[in-house]
Design a protein around this motif. Sequence first.
Motif, mmCIF file in Angstrom:
data_model
loop_
_atom_site.group_PDB
_atom_site.id
_atom_site.type_symbol
_atom_site.label_atom_id
_atom_site.label_comp_id
_atom_site.label_asym_id
_atom_site.label_seq_id
_atom_site.Cartn_x
_atom_site.Cartn_y
_atom_site.Cartn_z
ATOM 1 N N VAL A 112 52.247 -49.269 26.381
ATOM 2 C CA VAL A 112 53.089 -48.443 25.523
ATOM 3 C C VAL A 112 52.516 -48.295 24.118
ATOM 4 O O VAL A 112 52.106 -49.283 23.497
ATOM 5 N N VAL A 113 52.509 -47.065 23.641
ATOM 6 C CA VAL A 113 52.129 -46.762 22.260
ATOM 7 C C VAL A 113 53.409 -46.727 21.430
ATOM 8 O O VAL A 113 54.309 -45.921 21.695
ATOM 9 N N ILE A 114 53.491 -47.609 20.463
ATOM 10 C CA ILE A 114 54.656 -47.676 19.589
ATOM 11 C C ILE A 114 54.357 -46.832 18.363
ATOM 12 O O ILE A 114 53.747 -47.268 17.391
ATOM 13 N N ASN A 115 54.770 -45.581 18.430
ATOM 14 C CA ASN A 115 54.556 -44.693 17.293
ATOM 15 C C ASN A 115 55.752 -44.754 16.362
ATOM 16 O O ASN A 115 56.892 -44.571 16.787
ATOM 17 N N ASP A 116 55.499 -45.030 15.096
ATOM 18 C CA ASP A 116 56.576 -45.041 14.114
ATOM 19 C C ASP A 116 55.980 -44.928 12.718
ATOM 20 O O ASP A 116 55.114 -45.718 12.341
ATOM 21 N N ALA A 123 50.548 -53.192 24.422
ATOM 22 C CA ALA A 123 51.069 -52.172 23.520
ATOM 23 C C ALA A 123 50.143 -52.023 22.327
ATOM 24 O O ALA A 123 49.335 -52.910 22.030
ATOM 25 N N MET A 124 50.276 -50.880 21.659
ATOM 26 C CA MET A 124 49.533 -50.655 20.414
ATOM 27 C C MET A 124 50.433 -49.894 19.459
ATOM 28 O O MET A 124 51.294 -49.111 19.882
ATOM 29 N N ALA A 125 50.259 -50.135 18.184
ATOM 30 C CA ALA A 125 51.056 -49.459 17.160
ATOM 31 C C ALA A 125 50.288 -48.279 16.591
ATOM 32 O O ALA A 125 49.056 -48.305 16.500
ATOM 33 N N ASN A 126 51.027 -47.244 16.207
ATOM 34 C CA ASN A 126 50.410 -46.095 15.551
ATOM 35 C C ASN A 126 51.414 -45.489 14.589
ATOM 36 O O ASN A 126 52.568 -45.262 14.950
ATOM 37 N N GLY A 127 50.968 -45.202 13.375
ATOM 38 C CA GLY A 127 51.867 -44.697 12.345
ATOM 39 C C GLY A 127 51.785 -43.211 12.101
ATOM 40 O O GLY A 127 52.168 -42.738 11.022
ATOM 41 N N ALA A 128 51.318 -42.437 13.079
ATOM 42 C CA ALA A 128 51.189 -40.991 12.889
ATOM 43 C C ALA A 128 52.532 -40.360 12.561
ATOM 44 O O ALA A 128 53.560 -40.695 13.139
ATOM 45 N N MET A 149 46.123 -39.820 16.992
ATOM 46 C CA MET A 149 46.789 -40.856 17.773
ATOM 47 C C MET A 149 46.446 -40.732 19.253
ATOM 48 O O MET A 149 46.107 -41.721 19.918
ATOM 49 N N VAL A 150 46.520 -39.513 19.775
ATOM 50 C CA VAL A 150 46.236 -39.283 21.188
ATOM 51 C C VAL A 150 44.786 -39.630 21.511
ATOM 52 O O VAL A 150 44.484 -40.223 22.561
ATOM 53 N N GLU A 151 43.877 -39.278 20.626
ATOM 54 C CA GLU A 151 42.466 -39.623 20.826
ATOM 55 C C GLU A 151 42.275 -41.134 20.861
ATOM 56 O O GLU A 151 41.488 -41.659 21.668
ATOM 57 N N GLN A 152 42.995 -41.842 20.012
ATOM 58 C CA GLN A 152 42.928 -43.300 19.995
ATOM 59 C C GLN A 152 43.438 -43.892 21.309
ATOM 60 O O GLN A 152 42.843 -44.828 21.859
ATOM 61 N N VAL A 153 44.529 -43.325 21.814
ATOM 62 C CA VAL A 153 45.100 -43.805 23.073
ATOM 63 C C VAL A 153 44.137 -43.548 24.230
ATOM 64 O O VAL A 153 43.908 -44.425 25.081
ATOM 65 N N MET A 154 43.554 -42.373 24.265
ATOM 66 C CA MET A 154 42.620 -42.040 25.347
ATOM 67 C C MET A 154 41.377 -42.921 25.293
ATOM 68 O O MET A 154 40.845 -43.328 26.336
ATOM 69 N N ALA A 155 40.911 -43.220 24.092
ATOM 70 C CA ALA A 155 39.742 -44.089 23.956
ATOM 71 C C ALA A 155 40.041 -45.505 24.450
ATOM 72 O O ALA A 155 39.164 -46.183 25.010
ATOM 73 N N LYS A 156 41.271 -45.944 24.270
ATOM 74 C CA LYS A 156 41.640 -47.311 24.650
ATOM 75 C C LYS A 156 42.044 -47.427 26.115
ATOM 76 O O LYS A 156 41.612 -48.354 26.815
ATOM 77 N N TRP A 157 42.856 -46.467 26.592
ATOM 78 C CA TRP A 157 43.436 -46.606 27.927
ATOM 79 C C TRP A 157 43.085 -45.476 28.897
ATOM 80 O O TRP A 157 43.347 -45.584 30.088
ATOM 81 N N ALA A 160 58.233 -32.778 18.200
ATOM 82 C CA ALA A 160 58.163 -32.756 19.662
ATOM 83 C C ALA A 160 57.083 -31.797 20.150
ATOM 84 O O ALA A 160 56.347 -32.096 21.102
ATOM 85 N N ALA A 161 56.972 -30.646 19.490
ATOM 86 C CA ALA A 161 55.950 -29.670 19.885
ATOM 87 C C ALA A 161 54.547 -30.214 19.630
ATOM 88 O O ALA A 161 53.643 -30.060 20.468
ATOM 89 N N ASN A 162 54.344 -30.854 18.488
ATOM 90 C CA ASN A 162 53.022 -31.403 18.165
ATOM 91 C C ASN A 162 52.592 -32.455 19.180
ATOM 92 O O ASN A 162 51.453 -32.444 19.666
ATOM 93 N N CYS A 163 53.495 -33.368 19.487
ATOM 94 C CA CYS A 163 53.150 -34.444 20.418
ATOM 95 C C CYS A 163 52.928 -33.902 21.829
ATOM 96 O O CYS A 163 51.994 -34.324 22.528
ATOM 97 N N THR A 164 53.760 -32.956 22.229
ATOM 98 C CA THR A 164 53.618 -32.379 23.567
ATOM 99 C C THR A 164 52.319 -31.584 23.679
ATOM 100 O O THR A 164 51.605 -31.670 24.686
ATOM 101 N N LYS A 165 52.007 -30.823 22.649
ATOM 102 C CA LYS A 165 50.754 -30.055 22.650
ATOM 103 C C LYS A 165 49.553 -30.978 22.758
ATOM 104 O O LYS A 165 48.584 -30.687 23.483
ATOM 105 N N ALA A 166 49.599 -32.106 22.078
ATOM 106 C CA ALA A 166 48.465 -33.028 22.048
ATOM 107 C C ALA A 166 48.205 -33.699 23.396
ATOM 108 O O ALA A 166 47.079 -34.102 23.688
ATOM 109 N N VAL A 167 49.260 -33.833 24.236
ATOM 110 C CA VAL A 167 49.078 -34.492 25.534
ATOM 111 C C VAL A 167 49.053 -33.508 26.697
ATOM 112 O O VAL A 167 48.743 -33.896 27.828
ATOM 113 N N TRP A 168 49.399 -32.256 26.458
ATOM 114 C CA TRP A 168 49.609 -31.295 27.537
ATOM 115 C C TRP A 168 48.381 -31.124 28.435
ATOM 116 O O TRP A 168 48.469 -31.217 29.671
#
Length: 307
Positions: free
Chosen positions: A34-38, A67-72, A83-91, A128-136
């Motif tokens: 889980v990515v804990i974004n906050d 889990a990993m934290a991200n402050g985006a 953030m998404v690039e970081q997640v893909m690089a890790k997992w 919501a649009a930004n996050c969805t676009k980044a993972v779509w």
Amino acid sequence: MTIRFDGQVAIVTGAGNGLGRCHALALAARGAKVVINDLGGARDGSGASSDAALAVVAEIEAAGGEAMANGANVAKFDEVQAMVEQVMAKWGRIDILVNNAGILRDKSFGKMPIEDFDLVVDVHLMGAANCTKAVWDIMKAQNYGRIVMTSSSSGIYGNFGQTNYGAAKMAVVGFMNTLCIEGEKYGIKTNCLAPTAATRMTEDIIPDQRVLDLMTPESVTAGLVALVAEDGPNRSILCAGAGGYARTVVYETDGIYLTPEEQTPENVLANWDKIDDATNQQELKAGWMQTNKFVAKAAKSLGIELG
């Protein structure tokens, strides 16, 4: 049946506190990374701190999870992309996105600065649009994805002092409706969660502690986990809170047909009872279904046979 997320990766925005934290803990307990974004801001969106997100990561890791934290800031697309690039690089994959991040700036519309309207819409809708676009595209390539928008009864039904919040929360329903159509052939399901829970977002609104005790975040999270499960629904608005679960559906009445000569505003009002008649109302799942219905009514009245 036991719902598990072993091998899956989930991003939960606004996961440092309240519902987001509860969602993240539940997904991790069922095997997800889980990515804990906050961003770590206050309820009104001011300030920033990584403390809350790091605390949730520590809690998950102490229980044996990953889990990993991200402050985006979800309202800033470049930060979300990073953030998404970081997640893909890790997992290497992203299976679940829970768009939970939000802020409140409540005030009656007449007294609300337009800047407060812009900011709330920016965080809830554009976040919501930004996050969805980044993972779509990632989910399309995987041929699998589960996305949840966080809506609200304030958007679906209205609530005094929340024009900004309500507008954003109904907007994500429209966002979901089209994503379901575009994502279907790629194995991507999108739903909305309309929660009511005792969190810092509601603590000033509901003063009765007995009521707050019933409105546990866990009761809402049970619904969230169901929505992101492999066998979960698609294009649903699940309302959840205090142990209650219901589905909100937008229905359209069967309506009437007026001939060209009858198509006046006076006749629209004169026929309002027939227009409003709920007999034979139906749930339309795409815009073209409404067009087809109206054209069919006109053709039938005019004696035209459609192929």
